[in-house]
Design an enzyme around this catalytic site. Sequence first.
Site, PDB file in Angstrom:
ATOM      1  N   ASP A 105       0.865  -1.176   0.000  1.00 17.88           N
ATOM      2  CA  ASP A 105       0.000   0.000   0.000  1.00 17.88           C
ATOM      3  C   ASP A 105       0.906   1.232   0.000  1.00 17.88           C
ATOM      4  OD1 ASP A 105      -2.301   1.519   0.323  1.00 17.88           O
ATOM      5  OD2 ASP A 105      -2.493   1.154   2.443  1.00 17.88           O
ATOM      6  N   GLY A 107       3.784   1.265   1.201  1.00 20.95           N
ATOM      7  CA  GLY A 107       5.137   0.725   1.006  1.00 20.95           C
ATOM      8  C   GLY A 107       5.984   0.764   2.268  1.00 20.95           C
ATOM      9  N   LEU A 110       6.770  -2.932   3.651  1.00 22.59           N
ATOM     10  CA  LEU A 110       7.726  -3.692   2.851  1.00 22.59           C
ATOM     11  C   LEU A 110       9.121  -3.074   2.898  1.00 22.59           C
ATOM     12  CD1 LEU A 110       8.217  -6.150   1.117  1.00 22.59           C
ATOM     13  CD2 LEU A 110       7.644  -4.791  -0.901  1.00 22.59           C
ATOM     14  N   LYS A 133      -1.528  -1.697  -4.352  1.00 23.70           N
ATOM     15  CA  LYS A 133      -2.276  -0.443  -4.579  1.00 23.70           C
ATOM     16  C   LYS A 133      -1.248   0.616  -4.931  1.00 23.70           C
ATOM     17  CE  LYS A 133      -5.804  -0.812  -0.951  1.00 23.70           C
ATOM     18  NZ  LYS A 133      -6.191  -0.204   0.342  1.00 23.70           N
ATOM     19  N   ASP A 161      -8.306  -8.054   6.667  1.00 26.41           N
ATOM     20  CA  ASP A 161      -9.407  -7.780   7.581  1.00 26.41           C
ATOM     21  C   ASP A 161      -9.740  -6.301   7.650  1.00 26.41           C
ATOM     22  OD1 ASP A 161      -7.051  -6.895   9.018  1.00 26.41           O
ATOM     23  OD2 ASP A 161      -8.373  -6.701  10.741  1.00 26.41           O
TER      24      ASP A 161
HETATM   25  P1  XMP Z   1       1.790  -0.397   3.778  1.00 26.00           P
HETATM   26  O1  XMP Z   1       1.014   0.886   3.790  1.00 26.00           O
HETATM   27  O2  XMP Z   1       2.818  -0.436   4.873  1.00 26.00           O
HETATM   28  O3  XMP Z   1       0.662  -1.402   4.122  1.00 26.00           O
HETATM   29  O4  XMP Z   1       2.324  -0.741   2.416  1.00 26.00           O
HETATM   30  C1  XMP Z   1       0.815  -2.734   4.201  1.00 26.00           C
HETATM   31  C2  XMP Z   1      -0.152  -3.245   5.220  1.00 26.00           C
HETATM   32  O5  XMP Z   1      -1.311  -2.407   5.343  1.00 26.00           O
HETATM   33  C3  XMP Z   1      -2.475  -3.169   5.479  1.00 26.00           C
HETATM   34  N1  XMP Z   1      -3.429  -2.768   4.419  1.00 26.00           N
HETATM   35  C4  XMP Z   1      -4.631  -3.278   4.252  1.00 26.00           C
HETATM   36  N2  XMP Z   1      -5.278  -4.225   4.935  1.00 26.00           N
HETATM   37  N3  XMP Z   1      -7.116  -4.033   3.476  1.00 26.00           N
HETATM   38  C5  XMP Z   1      -6.524  -4.592   4.540  1.00 26.00           C
HETATM   39  O6  XMP Z   1      -7.119  -5.470   5.152  1.00 26.00           O
HETATM   40  C6  XMP Z   1      -6.535  -3.053   2.735  1.00 26.00           C
HETATM   41  O7  XMP Z   1      -7.114  -2.581   1.756  1.00 26.00           O
HETATM   42  C7  XMP Z   1      -5.219  -2.657   3.156  1.00 26.00           C
HETATM   43  N4  XMP Z   1      -4.356  -1.747   2.682  1.00 26.00           N
HETATM   44  C8  XMP Z   1      -3.272  -1.843   3.479  1.00 26.00           C
HETATM   45  C9  XMP Z   1      -2.038  -4.603   5.372  1.00 26.00           C
HETATM   46  O8  XMP Z   1      -1.983  -5.146   6.664  1.00 26.00           O
HETATM   47  C10 XMP Z   1      -0.657  -4.582   4.792  1.00 26.00           C
HETATM   48  O9  XMP Z   1       0.155  -5.622   5.291  1.00 26.00           O
END
Ligand code: XMP
Length: 183
Positions: A105, A107, A110, A133, A161
């Site tokens: 999302d 990032g 990761l 995304k 979730d």
């Molecule tokens: P980042 O922003 O660090 O996000 O890249 C990674 C983590 O954010 C959570 N995430 C989601 N969880 N639906 C979810 O259930 C979503 O649409 C979503 N977008 C981000 C997820 O835990 C991921 O590991």
Amino acid sequence: MMSYSLGPVLLKASSITRRVAELGARITRDMPKCGQILVVGVLNGAAVFVADLIRQMPPDLDVRLMFASASSYKDGTESEGAPKIQADWKAARGRHVLIVDDILDTGLTLSTMLRKARRQLPVSVRSCVLLDKKERRKTKVEADYVGFEIPDEFVVGYGLDCVGMWRHLRDIRSVKVEEDEGW
Ligand code: XMP
């Protein structure tokens, strides 16, 4: 107060199954045939995905599995920022590391995971996410293997979730978020 309800299906279980098999085959092809492969699943969201993904890998690969716990979502669908990550990172030393997350999302998760893994002198580090995304990225990071690119919608199911709900769904669906009117 926020209320959440299930929206339409974005990815059907059958497409997810097909894509996970493709990812497993590609990863298997790219992985060296000797040396240990340490798969690091990011809890809780990637538990279902990583369980299916490692079972696509053949018996002759030396695959080990561990989990990292990451938390950045304080409630519902709003991120809190930099994630807190806990894992036994020393296990990465001398191994081929494959970080597996449910969704890429902003990032931040990761990129933090990659940095922590690389510090341990692994032989190689790769990453695989089921969903990407792209438009939400806050930091410059891409995964080596991506299942599906999805639009900027909050999604649940197949391990993902919303306030703890809907991880058990076989399909991936969007979530409708509404703010309840107060009295
Ligand atoms: P980042 O922003 O660090 O996000 O890249 C990674 C983590 O954010 C959570 N995430 C989601 N969880 N639906 C979810 O259930 C979503 O649409 C979503 N977008 C981000 C997820 O835990 C991921 O590991």
